[in-house]
Design a protein around this motif. Structure first.
Motif, PDB file in Angstrom:
ATOM      1  N   THR A  28       0.824  -1.199   0.000  1.00 37.39           N
ATOM      2  CA  THR A  28       0.000   0.000   0.000  1.00 37.39           C
ATOM      3  C   THR A  28       0.864   1.257   0.000  1.00 37.39           C
ATOM      4  N   THR A  29       0.238   2.372  -0.243  1.00 37.57           N
ATOM      5  CA  THR A  29       0.966   3.638  -0.371  1.00 37.57           C
ATOM      6  C   THR A  29       1.643   4.062   0.924  1.00 37.57           C
ATOM      7  N   ASP A  30       1.210   3.485   2.059  1.00 34.96           N
ATOM      8  CA  ASP A  30       1.873   3.792   3.330  1.00 34.96           C
ATOM      9  C   ASP A  30       3.043   2.866   3.614  1.00 34.96           C
ATOM     10  N   GLY A  31       3.400   2.000   2.636  1.00 34.46           N
ATOM     11  CA  GLY A  31       4.555   1.125   2.757  1.00 34.46           C
ATOM     12  C   GLY A  31       4.279  -0.228   3.382  1.00 34.46           C
ATOM     13  N   LYS A  32       3.059  -0.486   3.824  1.00 35.73           N
ATOM     14  CA  LYS A  32       2.739  -1.769   4.446  1.00 35.73           C
ATOM     15  C   LYS A  32       2.542  -2.849   3.396  1.00 35.73           C
ATOM     16  N   GLN A  33       2.926  -4.090   3.767  1.00 40.69           N
ATOM     17  CA  GLN A  33       2.764  -5.227   2.876  1.00 40.69           C
ATOM     18  C   GLN A  33       1.658  -6.138   3.398  1.00 40.69           C
ATOM     19  N   GLU A  77      -5.185   3.230  -2.982  1.00 40.54           N
ATOM     20  CA  GLU A  77      -4.420   2.829  -1.804  1.00 40.54           C
ATOM     21  C   GLU A  77      -3.246   1.921  -2.145  1.00 40.54           C
ATOM     22  N   LYS A  79       0.165   0.754  -3.978  1.00 40.35           N
ATOM     23  CA  LYS A  79       1.390   1.201  -4.647  1.00 40.35           C
ATOM     24  C   LYS A  79       1.863   0.140  -5.631  1.00 40.35           C
TER      25      LYS A  79
END
Length: 246
Positions: A28-33, A77, A79
């Protein structure tokens, strides 16, 4: 043979009755996988999803879609999104806009199978996105491929997505979200010969001229003078662009 080809195209372009699930990873765009399973859009989804959710990505926690919990993601949301086959070979998905004809077809099916059918009018083209496989990336153009929800593999020769059925290739301009069809190559044999579902090599060449005219004049000149002949080799024409005009 023509009737069999038309029937095959219809079946593979309709909503699915049979379910294939693949391991997937969404960043996601917040870097979470987020890891889980992706499944194709089927009639159950069309019947039960609300209009605002039809084009969202549902990541299930097991292969048993109907009995799984899930996370849902809006395209905005996400990436990056990847999917894995049984050999853990990875391919990258990208989001593109469907054509207006594809959107209207989806709307037709939604109206037909969803109750109340009036909710089909709430479907928005702005929120309509579909996934394709990123095959090769260029400076101005990208080569994409339709993803068929069947077992896929990655070619050892050029690290591209392939299936044992047929592959539909598209080219997308960086400045556009709607890809243009380049050609269809069948993996189905009839009397020992591969079928070219796009029609014939001439039509494939016409598509290439239309797509690459503004980006690769050298290709168009070489096609007209027969210095470049690609037959039905779709990767060959995009590789020409990458080598000479990228």
């Amino acid at each position: 043979m023509q009737k069999r080809i038309l029937l095959l195209c219809f079946l593979l372009s309709s909503f699915a009755y049979f379910f294939w699930n693949f391991k997937a990873k969404i960043i996601t765009t917040d870097g979470k996988q987020h890891s889980g399973y992706l499944s194709e859009l089927d009639y159950y989804d069309v019947e039960n999803r609300e209009p605002q959710d039809l084009y969202k990505m549902f990541l299930y926690d097991s292969e048993r879609k109907r009995k799984s919990s899930f996370l849902k993601f809006d395209v905005s949301e996400i990436k990056s999104i990847y999917i894995y086959n049984k050999k853990d070979q990875k391919i990258q998905f990208v989001f593109v806009k469907p054509t207006l004809e594809q959107f209207e077809s989806t709307k037709f099916h939604y109206r037909k199978y969803h109750k109340p059918k009036e909710k089909a009018e709430e479907l928005s083209y702005e929120s309509a996105w579909i996934t394709m496989v990123m095959v090769k990336e260029g400076k101005d153009l990208d080569l994409l491929c339709d993803f068929l929800w069947i077992n896929f593999k990655v070619s050892q020769e050029d690290n591209t997505f392939i299936t044992d059925y047929y592959n539909r290739y598209f080219v997308k301009e960086k400045k556009s979200n709607v890809p243009k069809p380049l050609g269809f190559i069948s993996k189905i044999k009839d009397n020992g010969y591969h079928l070219l579902l796009v029609g014939n090599n001439k039509l494939f060449e016409e598509n290439a001229v239309e797509i690459f005219a503004d980006y690769c004049p050298k290709m168009i000149n070489d096609l007209q003078t027969k210095n470049f002949v690609f037959g039905n080799k779709i990767l060959k024409v995009f590789d020409y662009y990458l080598r000479n005009c990228n």
